[in-house]
Each structure stands twice: as C-alpha cells, then as structure tokens.
Design a protein around this motif. Structure first.
Motif, PDB file in Angstrom:
ATOM      1  N   THR A 178       0.753  -1.380  -0.063  1.00 49.88           N
ATOM      2  CA  THR A 178       0.255  -0.109   0.656  1.00 49.88           C
ATOM      3  C   THR A 178       0.533   1.230   0.148  1.00 49.88           C
ATOM      4  O   THR A 178       0.473   2.306  -0.824  1.00 49.88           O
ATOM      5  N   ASP A 182      -7.844  -4.493  -2.433  1.00 49.47           N
ATOM      6  CA  ASP A 182      -7.831  -4.005  -3.789  1.00 49.47           C
ATOM      7  C   ASP A 182      -9.405  -2.711  -4.213  1.00 49.47           C
ATOM      8  O   ASP A 182      -9.092  -1.441  -3.538  1.00 49.47           O
ATOM      9  N   THR A 220      -0.583  -7.457  -4.681  1.00 52.54           N
ATOM     10  CA  THR A 220      -0.807  -8.466  -3.764  1.00 52.54           C
ATOM     11  C   THR A 220      -0.461  -9.753  -3.922  1.00 52.54           C
ATOM     12  O   THR A 220      -0.245 -10.987  -3.572  1.00 52.54           O
ATOM     13  N   ILE A 267      -9.447  -0.835  -0.324  1.00 48.59           N
ATOM     14  CA  ILE A 267      -8.452   0.294  -0.578  1.00 48.59           C
ATOM     15  C   ILE A 267      -9.367   0.694  -1.496  1.00 48.59           C
ATOM     16  O   ILE A 267      -9.393   2.485  -1.555  1.00 48.59           O
ATOM     17  N   ILE A 314      -1.722  -2.115  -6.409  1.00 45.41           N
ATOM     18  CA  ILE A 314      -1.896  -3.007  -5.488  1.00 45.41           C
ATOM     19  C   ILE A 314      -2.887  -4.649  -5.347  1.00 45.41           C
ATOM     20  O   ILE A 314      -2.241  -5.201  -4.819  1.00 45.41           O
TER      21      ILE A 314
END
Ligand SMILES: [Zn+2]
Length: 161
Positions: free
Chosen positions: A91, A154, A115, A157, A111
């Motif tokens: 992040t 994702d 990940t 966020i 992201i």
C-alpha cells in the motif's frame, strides 16, 4: 502348588518395585503379565501411578515445554508481522508511485497485482508452517484472512480512496 501359580505370586511381589528391577527380571514379569490379567492390571496401575519418577524430571521437562510455547507464540507474531509488513509495503509503495487524484485506478490495479505477486506466495509459504506448528483453528483463520486479502484488498482500498 503349580509352577505358574508360583510365578504369579513372585511377580505380584515384584510389580510394585518394577522400575527398580533388573532388565532380565522385568522381562520375566512382562512375559507373565502377557498371560495373567490380574498382574497385567497391577502393572498398569503401578506404571500409571509412577508419577514420582516423572515429577523428578518435571522441572527439566517444563523448560523445553515453556520454550516451545514461547517459540510458538513468537512464530505467530512473526507470521502476523511478515503479513503486515508486506501489506504495508504494497500500500505504501502504491501511494508513493501513483498520484491518487489522477491515477487511483492504476494504483488499485498495482495493489491487486502486487498482492497476488508478493502476498500470495508469502501466504502460501506461511500457511505450510502454520499447518505444521499451529492448531486447526489458527490454520482456518489464516486461510480465511489470506483469501480475503488476496481477493479483496484492492476492493477494500478502493473504497477508501
Ligand atoms: Zn499373575
């Protein structure tokens, strides 16, 4: 008196001091208990009650157990920290590389991609160790958490930015 009856009487006498017997004598006692349920029962009782012998070594035994518990706890913290560190890095770098006002979508994509690239393999690696060292409950919790992160980080966020 029959021969086997004599052995039975002798063995009964010997069972209470079974631990102090010579190996040869122990073998005789053991071979008799194979065929005599009364002596078998007595021997079981004596060896189960033999906690004084265990207690003597208990102090020595506690330390490794304590260490194991500490090791276990340390390992859990380590696993949690590794996950947190990777997530923080992903992040943090996303916010550094991308201007959130201009290219939020690209950041989210980054992201999601990182990940999958970094968190997912690390999680698999950690799960193998989790399976070896920890309880089933911890294992299930770890899998659910990792799945949640890999599939939805994702999305989560993107809600906040
Ligand atoms: Zn017997």
């Amino acid at each position: 008196m029959e021969e086997s009856q004599k052995i039975h009487i002798l063995v009964k006498e010997l069972i209470p001091v079974f631990d102090e017997l010579e190996q040869e004598t122990k073998d005789v006692v053991l071979s008799h208990t194979q065929t005599c349920s009364e002596c078998q029962h007595l021997l079981n009782e004596v060896t189960e009650e033999n906690y004084p012998v265990v207690e003597q070594s208990e102090e020595v035994g506690i330390k490794p157990l304590k260490k194991l518990v500490q090791f276990n706890r340390g390992l859990k913290w380590l696993f949690v920290s590794i996950r947190a560190l990777i997530l923080f890095y992903i992040t943090f770098s996303a916010f550094q590389f991308y201007d959130m006002d201009l290219s939020a979508d690209a950041a989210i994509e980054y992201i999601g991609g990182s990940t999958f690239m970094f968190y997912f393999p690390a999680a698999i690696f950690l799960l193998v160790f989790t399976m070896t060292f920890f309880t089933k409950r911890w294992m299930v919790f770890s899998i659910l958490f990792d799945l949640g992160i890999v599939l939805f980080l994702d999305t989560i966020i993107s809600i906040f930015i």
